[in-house]
Design a protein around this motif. Structure first.
Motif, PDB file in Angstrom:
ATOM      1  N   SER A 122      38.945 -46.866  85.845  1.00 44.75           N
ATOM      2  CA  SER A 122      39.395 -47.761  84.789  1.00 44.75           C
ATOM      3  C   SER A 122      40.663 -48.401  84.826  1.00 44.75           C
ATOM      4  CB  SER A 122      39.213 -46.780  83.467  1.00 44.75           C
ATOM      5  OG  SER A 122      37.821 -46.261  83.705  1.00 44.75           O
ATOM      6  N   PRO A 123      40.762 -49.620  84.177  1.00 47.30           N
ATOM      7  CA  PRO A 123      42.146 -50.223  84.124  1.00 47.30           C
ATOM      8  C   PRO A 123      43.111 -49.462  83.332  1.00 47.30           C
ATOM      9  CG  PRO A 123      40.554 -51.596  82.735  1.00 47.30           C
ATOM     10  CD  PRO A 123      39.703 -50.250  83.412  1.00 47.30           C
ATOM     11  N   GLY A 124      44.396 -49.900  83.541  1.00 48.42           N
ATOM     12  CA  GLY A 124      45.430 -49.305  82.509  1.00 48.42           C
ATOM     13  C   GLY A 124      46.495 -50.388  82.390  1.00 48.42           C
ATOM     14  N   THR A 125      47.660 -49.997  82.015  1.00 46.96           N
ATOM     15  CA  THR A 125      48.582 -50.834  81.494  1.00 46.96           C
ATOM     16  C   THR A 125      49.879 -50.570  81.987  1.00 46.96           C
ATOM     17  OG1 THR A 125      48.978 -49.521  79.484  1.00 46.96           O
ATOM     18  CG2 THR A 125      47.293 -51.636  79.253  1.00 46.96           C
ATOM     19  N   THR A 204      52.706 -46.679  84.794  1.00 43.99           N
ATOM     20  CA  THR A 204      51.731 -47.194  84.265  1.00 43.99           C
ATOM     21  C   THR A 204      50.920 -46.168  83.321  1.00 43.99           C
ATOM     22  OG1 THR A 204      50.026 -45.826  86.096  1.00 43.99           O
ATOM     23  CG2 THR A 204      50.838 -48.222  86.454  1.00 43.99           C
ATOM     24  N   ILE A 207      45.430 -45.361  84.244  1.00 41.22           N
ATOM     25  CA  ILE A 207      44.974 -45.524  85.457  1.00 41.22           C
ATOM     26  C   ILE A 207      45.001 -44.548  86.536  1.00 41.22           C
ATOM     27  CG2 ILE A 207      46.421 -47.207  86.474  1.00 41.22           C
ATOM     28  CD1 ILE A 207      44.364 -48.694  87.646  1.00 41.22           C
ATOM     29  N   GLY A 220      48.744 -57.470  86.114  1.00 40.76           N
ATOM     30  CA  GLY A 220      48.853 -58.698  85.392  1.00 40.76           C
ATOM     31  C   GLY A 220      48.096 -59.617  86.356  1.00 40.76           C
ATOM     32  N   ASP A 272      51.141 -55.728  80.460  1.00 40.86           N
ATOM     33  CA  ASP A 272      49.978 -56.317  81.382  1.00 40.86           C
ATOM     34  C   ASP A 272      48.993 -55.390  82.004  1.00 40.86           C
ATOM     35  OD1 ASP A 272      51.180 -58.839  81.506  1.00 40.86           O
ATOM     36  OD2 ASP A 272      52.021 -58.761  83.356  1.00 40.86           O
ATOM     37  N   GLU A 273      47.753 -55.835  82.211  1.00 41.90           N
ATOM     38  CA  GLU A 273      46.768 -54.805  82.469  1.00 41.90           C
ATOM     39  C   GLU A 273      47.002 -54.705  84.247  1.00 41.90           C
ATOM     40  OE1 GLU A 273      42.222 -54.831  81.730  1.00 41.90           O
ATOM     41  OE2 GLU A 273      42.545 -56.088  83.294  1.00 41.90           O
ATOM     42  N   ALA A 275      44.628 -53.048  87.073  1.00 51.21           N
ATOM     43  CA  ALA A 275      43.173 -52.754  87.359  1.00 51.21           C
ATOM     44  C   ALA A 275      42.892 -52.947  89.005  1.00 51.21           C
ATOM     45  CB  ALA A 275      42.348 -53.754  86.620  1.00 51.21           C
TER      46      ALA A 275
END
Length: 277
Positions: A122-125, A204, A207, A220, A272-273, A275
């Motif tokens: 799963s993505p994070g930030t 982060t 994630i 990003g 920013d994401e 991933a």
């Protein structure tokens, strides 16, 4: 030497030799290349103290004197008692000529098996961006930073090869990352580490960074490659102890985040994401 070592690593790991990096003849640190490539797989090269008497029921990398006096060449050794099982160059070298030996072993047997948990993908930030201009200098947070391929973040010590572990012939020094969840739950006698004290570039959230090892990911629009875990060390423990927070070496084992290469230019911003690709 380089061709024989690459061939032996491929044989021991049962890989196509084309997948093993082959430093050129004049490369100043070929062993750094192989160690870091193995590190992507959670493996390392363990020096054998007495290879001539090393009894092991499995393959290991033996460095033997070349029959024609051309330095050392690699062969695969095996057995108890040991002998040469395979010499990739086909020379007449025998086990009696062994001078060095290395066992290929997992850095941690518990973590050797990679994670295939779907949730880990799963993505994070990006929660924080942290840089320092010089090795051991105080870290400070910024809202955004420019990333450059093969160099890292502008304004950071590793961008200009001034970091403590900077190595022009190595990989994984462009960018470091750590999970905010780790910092939130870290138990030290003197309290939690701040992002600045953790001395990683990117903090982060959301994630699983450990699951990204040997994978491409993006922060990003910036493409990166996760070389290996950024495990804690005595250097970090010394710096944090100096600020009144000892104990980071043990507390951050397998939780220290990632070392990554930056593969494309771009700007990284808080929010920013991040991933996998």
């Amino acid at each position: 030497m380089q061709r024989s070592v690459a061939a032996c690593l491929a044989s021991i790991l049962e890989l196509d030799v084309a997948r093993v990096p082959l430093p050129d003849e004049w490369h100043p640190q070929p062993w750094t290349v192989w160690r870091q490539w193995l590190g992507q797989r959670g493996l390392g090269l363990v020096p054998i103290a007495d290879p001539a008497n090393f009894h092991w029921p499995g393959p290991w990398l033996a460095m033997v004197r070349g029959a024609e006096g051309d330095g050392l060449v690699a062969a695969v050794a095996f057995g108890a008692p040991p002998g040469l099982a395979w010499s990739p160059l086909g020379g007449p070298e025998t086990f009696d000529a062994v001078e060095l030996g290395y066992l290929i072993a997992p850095a941690d047997v518990v973590l050797w098996e990679p994670s295939f948990d779907v949730a880990a993908r799963s993505p994070g930030t990006v929660e924080a961006i942290v840089i320092a201009t010089e090795a051991e200098a105080a870290m400070h947070q910024v809202d955004r930073a420019t990333a450059r391929a093969g160099r890292g973040l502008e304004g950071d010590r590793y961008f200009n090869q001034r970091g403590t572990f900077s190595n022009a012939h190595g990989r994984g020094y462009d960018l470091t990352l750590i999970e905010a969840e780790v910092l939130d739950t870290l138990e030290l006698p003197a309290g939690r580490l701040t992002p600045e004290e953790a001395r990683r570039n990117i903090v982060t959230r959301g994630i699983d960074l450990n699951a990204l090892v040997s994978e491409h990911f993006r922060v990003g629009d910036v493409e990166c490659f996760a070389q290996r875990l950024c495990e804690p060390c005595a250097h970090l423990q010394r710096l944090t102890a100096a600020t009144g927070k000892p104990g980071t070496l043990r507390a951050l084992i397998h939780k220290g985040g990632l070392r990554a290469d930056v593969l494309s230019d771009g700007e990284i911003r808080v929010g920013d994401e991040i991933a996998p690709q």
